[in-house]
Scaffold this active site. Structure first.
Site, PDB file in Angstrom:
ATOM      1  N   HIS A 171      -3.868  -4.801  -0.542  1.00  0.00           N
ATOM      2  CA  HIS A 171      -3.157  -5.514   0.734  1.00  0.00           C
ATOM      3  C   HIS A 171      -3.414  -6.908   0.737  1.00  0.00           C
ATOM      4  O   HIS A 171      -4.440  -7.510   0.586  1.00  0.00           O
ATOM      5  CB  HIS A 171      -4.432  -5.066   1.849  1.00  0.00           C
ATOM      6  CG  HIS A 171      -4.252  -3.578   2.296  1.00  0.00           C
ATOM      7  ND1 HIS A 171      -3.177  -3.195   3.337  1.00  0.00           N
ATOM      8  CD2 HIS A 171      -4.504  -2.427   1.778  1.00  0.00           C
ATOM      9  CE1 HIS A 171      -3.204  -1.715   3.608  1.00  0.00           C
ATOM     10  NE2 HIS A 171      -4.002  -1.373   2.588  1.00  0.00           N
ATOM     11  N   GLU A 192      -2.639  -9.219   2.680  1.00  0.00           N
ATOM     12  CA  GLU A 192      -3.013  -9.467   4.123  1.00  0.00           C
ATOM     13  C   GLU A 192      -4.610  -9.541   4.180  1.00  0.00           C
ATOM     14  O   GLU A 192      -5.084  -9.979   5.121  1.00  0.00           O
ATOM     15  CB  GLU A 192      -2.168  -8.919   5.173  1.00  0.00           C
ATOM     16  CG  GLU A 192      -2.851  -7.692   5.593  1.00  0.00           C
ATOM     17  CD  GLU A 192      -2.390  -6.307   4.781  1.00  0.00           C
ATOM     18  OE1 GLU A 192      -2.505  -5.270   5.140  1.00  0.00           O
ATOM     19  OE2 GLU A 192      -1.738  -6.714   3.661  1.00  0.00           O
ATOM     20  N   CYS A 215       0.938  -1.262  -0.025  1.00  0.00           N
ATOM     21  CA  CYS A 215      -0.041  -0.046  -0.053  1.00  0.00           C
ATOM     22  C   CYS A 215       0.913   1.263   0.079  1.00  0.00           C
ATOM     23  O   CYS A 215       1.493   1.390  -0.766  1.00  0.00           O
ATOM     24  CB  CYS A 215      -1.134   0.011   1.015  1.00  0.00           C
ATOM     25  SG  CYS A 215      -2.371   1.058   0.928  1.00  0.00           S
TER      26      CYS A 215
END
Length: 201
Positions: free
Chosen positions: A181, A183, A78
């Protein structure tokens, strides 16, 4: 072991929670010696580019990051991805890490909602070990108002948000940057983190 650089980034713990879930050895650090002995480095980030670069300067790690990026895998996520470029015009002109040629500017479209927030399909333009064992199509989660502008050869994948937004970029060697992202991008995003660890073996 993956060194996750701690400079006060907002998504630091979400990244580490994902690494912990995947049983990937990692250490949150702002210690140059820990980064030097790590097998790979993750540079997370959420927020404003100038404040993030200032925080990074205050850690004294800019030189360490640049040096380690020459010899081991580094993944910016990001804002961490945006910091890999030469500069950003967010809140004025601000220098970045200059690990990938290019600059960061506000998403130019006036026909879509800014910030760009939500799931978008990746258009993959070149092979990458980060996509190993991942079936197409791939949708990932974005939250950002600024985007990278760089050469096509630096772009591994992009998304279409009323225009081409680089989503995964590289210097062609060890440095990678994900605007999305991983994750927060479900099982395929987690597989990208597994693949990143595999690059150290």
């Amino acid at each position: 072991m993956i060194a996750v650089i701690d400079y006060g980034a907002g998504n630091l713990f979400s990244v580490c929670n994902a690494l912990q879930y995947l049983n990937i050895p990692h250490e949150i650090t702002r210690d140059a010696a820990v980064i030097a002995r790590a097998d790979a480095v993750i540079l997370p980030g959420v927020g404003a580019f100038p404040a993030a670069m200032q925080s990074l300067r205050e850690t004294g790690l800019i030189g360490t990051i640049r040096e380690n990026a020459k010899k081991k895998p580094l993944l910016g996520i990001c804002l961490g991805m945006q910091m890999l470029f030469d500069r950003s015009d967010e809140m004025g002109d601000c220098a970045g890490l200059s690990l990938i040629p290019g600059e960061v500017r506000r998403i130019p479209s006036q026909r879509v909602i800014i910030p760009h927030m939500g799931w978008n399909e990746l258009v993959i333009t070149q092979d990458s070990p980060l996509f190993a064992q991942i079936e197409m199509p791939v949708y990932t989660y974005f939250v950002h108002s600024y985007q990278a502008f760089c050469a096509d050869e630096q772009i591994i994948a992009y998304c279409d948000y009323d225009g081409k937004i680089p989503a995964l970029v590289t210097d062609g060697k060890f440095v990678f940057g994900a605007q999305y992202h991983p994750e927060k991008s479900g099982e395929k995003g987690l597989q990208m983190l597994r693949n990143f660890e595999e690059m150290t073996k």
